[in-house]
Structure formats: structure tokens, C-alpha cells
Design a protein around this motif. Structure first.
Motif, short mmCIF file in Angstrom:
data_model
loop_
_atom_site.label_atom_id
_atom_site.label_comp_id
_atom_site.label_asym_id
_atom_site.label_seq_id
_atom_site.Cartn_x
_atom_site.Cartn_y
_atom_site.Cartn_z
N ALA A 1 41.79 -13.62 6.65
CA ALA A 1 42.69 -13.31 5.54
C ALA A 1 42.37 -14.26 4.38
O ALA A 1 41.72 -15.29 4.57
CB ALA A 1 44.14 -13.49 5.96
N ALA A 2 42.85 -13.91 3.20
CA ALA A 2 42.68 -14.77 2.03
C ALA A 2 43.67 -15.93 2.13
O ALA A 2 44.83 -15.74 2.46
CB ALA A 2 42.92 -13.99 0.75
N ASP A 3 43.19 -17.12 1.85
CA ASP A 3 44.04 -18.31 1.88
C ASP A 3 44.96 -18.30 0.66
O ASP A 3 44.71 -17.58 -0.31
CB ASP A 3 43.16 -19.56 1.86
N THR A 4 45.98 -19.09 0.68
CA THR A 4 46.90 -19.18 -0.45
C THR A 4 46.66 -20.43 -1.28
O THR A 4 47.33 -20.66 -2.27
CB THR A 4 48.37 -19.17 0.03
N ALA A 5 45.68 -21.24 -0.86
CA ALA A 5 45.31 -22.45 -1.59
C ALA A 5 43.91 -22.29 -2.17
O ALA A 5 43.01 -21.80 -1.49
CB ALA A 5 45.36 -23.66 -0.66
N LEU A 6 43.75 -22.67 -3.41
CA LEU A 6 42.45 -22.57 -4.08
C LEU A 6 41.47 -23.61 -3.54
O LEU A 6 41.87 -24.71 -3.14
CB LEU A 6 42.62 -22.79 -5.58
N ASN A 7 40.18 -23.28 -3.59
CA ASN A 7 39.16 -24.28 -3.30
C ASN A 7 38.74 -24.95 -4.61
O ASN A 7 39.33 -24.67 -5.67
CB ASN A 7 37.96 -23.67 -2.54
N SER A 8 37.76 -25.81 -4.58
CA SER A 8 37.39 -26.56 -5.79
C SER A 8 36.79 -25.68 -6.88
O SER A 8 36.74 -26.06 -8.05
CB SER A 8 36.43 -27.70 -5.44
N ALA A 9 36.33 -24.48 -6.51
CA ALA A 9 35.78 -23.53 -7.50
C ALA A 9 36.88 -22.69 -8.14
O ALA A 9 36.61 -21.89 -9.02
CB ALA A 9 34.74 -22.63 -6.84
N GLY A 10 38.11 -22.85 -7.66
CA GLY A 10 39.22 -22.11 -8.24
C GLY A 10 39.39 -20.71 -7.69
O GLY A 10 39.98 -19.85 -8.35
N VAL A 11 38.87 -20.47 -6.49
CA VAL A 11 39.04 -19.16 -5.85
C VAL A 11 39.80 -19.33 -4.54
O VAL A 11 39.85 -20.41 -3.98
CB VAL A 11 37.69 -18.44 -5.60
N TYR A 12 40.37 -18.23 -4.07
CA TYR A 12 41.07 -18.25 -2.79
C TYR A 12 40.06 -17.93 -1.69
O TYR A 12 39.62 -16.79 -1.57
CB TYR A 12 42.21 -17.22 -2.79
N PRO A 13 39.68 -18.92 -0.90
CA PRO A 13 38.71 -18.66 0.17
C PRO A 13 39.36 -17.94 1.34
O PRO A 13 40.58 -17.77 1.39
CB PRO A 13 38.27 -20.07 0.57
N VAL A 14 38.55 -17.53 2.26
CA VAL A 14 39.01 -16.85 3.46
C VAL A 14 39.30 -17.89 4.54
O VAL A 14 38.68 -18.96 4.57
CB VAL A 14 37.94 -15.84 3.92
N TYR A 15 40.24 -17.58 5.42
CA TYR A 15 40.49 -18.44 6.58
C TYR A 15 40.77 -17.56 7.79
O TYR A 15 41.01 -16.36 7.66
CB TYR A 15 41.65 -19.40 6.31
N ALA A 16 40.71 -18.16 8.97
CA ALA A 16 40.96 -17.43 10.21
C ALA A 16 42.45 -17.45 10.51
O ALA A 16 42.97 -18.40 11.05
CB ALA A 16 40.17 -18.03 11.36
N LYS A 17 43.14 -16.37 10.12
CA LYS A 17 44.60 -16.30 10.32
C LYS A 17 44.95 -15.99 11.77
O LYS A 17 46.03 -16.33 12.23
CB LYS A 17 45.24 -15.28 9.40
N SER A 18 44.07 -15.31 12.48
CA SER A 18 44.30 -14.94 13.88
C SER A 18 43.09 -15.35 14.70
O SER A 18 42.43 -14.53 15.34
CB SER A 18 44.51 -13.44 14.01
N ALA A 19 42.80 -16.64 14.69
CA ALA A 19 41.59 -17.16 15.35
C ALA A 19 41.51 -16.77 16.82
O ALA A 19 40.42 -16.56 17.36
CB ALA A 19 41.52 -18.67 15.18
N ALA A 20 42.64 -16.68 17.49
CA ALA A 20 42.65 -16.34 18.92
C ALA A 20 42.13 -14.92 19.19
O ALA A 20 41.73 -14.61 20.31
CB ALA A 20 44.05 -16.49 19.48
N ASP A 21 42.13 -14.07 18.18
CA ASP A 21 41.66 -12.69 18.34
C ASP A 21 40.16 -12.53 18.11
O ASP A 21 39.63 -11.43 18.28
CB ASP A 21 42.41 -11.77 17.38
N CYS A 22 39.47 -13.60 17.74
CA CYS A 22 38.03 -13.53 17.47
C CYS A 22 37.25 -13.30 18.76
O CYS A 22 37.45 -13.99 19.75
CB CYS A 22 37.56 -14.81 16.79
N THR A 23 36.35 -12.31 18.73
CA THR A 23 35.49 -12.02 19.88
C THR A 23 34.07 -12.51 19.67
O THR A 23 33.23 -12.37 20.55
CB THR A 23 35.44 -10.51 20.16
N GLY A 24 33.79 -13.07 18.50
CA GLY A 24 32.44 -13.54 18.22
C GLY A 24 31.47 -12.43 17.88
O GLY A 24 30.26 -12.58 18.02
N CYS A 25 31.97 -11.30 17.40
CA CYS A 25 31.10 -10.16 17.10
C CYS A 25 30.17 -10.43 15.91
O CYS A 25 29.15 -9.78 15.75
CB CYS A 25 31.92 -8.90 16.85
#
Length: 74
Positions: free
Chosen positions: A29-53
């Protein structure tokens, strides 16, 4: 089910969101905090659901994603 983990480099991510659309398990999902470039980076909101695909890794134009799969899983 296979267990994976996804790591997003917040500073490399330009917020294109291609990986969010590519993930078949809605892990990202998109993060709600900006990175140093001023964009909203992506983060793993449901990391436990990752299958490594690695669908997210394949579409990332900035190599901001690292995917690992637990040992012993195929």
C-alpha cells in the motif's frame, strides 16, 4: 502456502504504485509519510500475506524492492 517477505527501500521508491497493482495478495500500500524526495513510497501493509511471488519486484522500475522466500519452500 509459501512464506515470503518483501522489503521496500523508501528512498529509492518513487511512488509509481506499479507494485501495488502487481501484487496478487494485496500486501502493499502507499505510505502516509513522505520520503526525502517528497513522494509517498510503498510499504508492506500486510507483510504476513506475502508468498514471495516477486510480482512486485519484477515491475519495480527503480529496483526498490527486495523479496525473499523462507528456506525449504519451493
Amino acid at each position: 502456502m509459501r512464506k515470503g517477505s518483501v522489503l521496500i527501500d523508501r528512498e529509492l521508491c518513487k511512488g509509481c504504485m506499479l507494485c501495488i497493482n502487481a501484487c496478487p495478495f494485496s500486501v502493499l500500500a502507499a505510505d502516509t509519510a513522505l520520503n526525502s524526495a517528497g513522494v509517498y513510497p510503498v510499504y508492506a501493509k500486510s507483510a504476513a500475506d506475502c508468498t514471495g511471488c516477486a510480482s512486485c519486484y519484477r515491475v519495480c522500475p527503480d529496483c526498490a524492492i527486495t523479496v525473499t522466500v523462507e528456506e525449504g519452500d519451493a
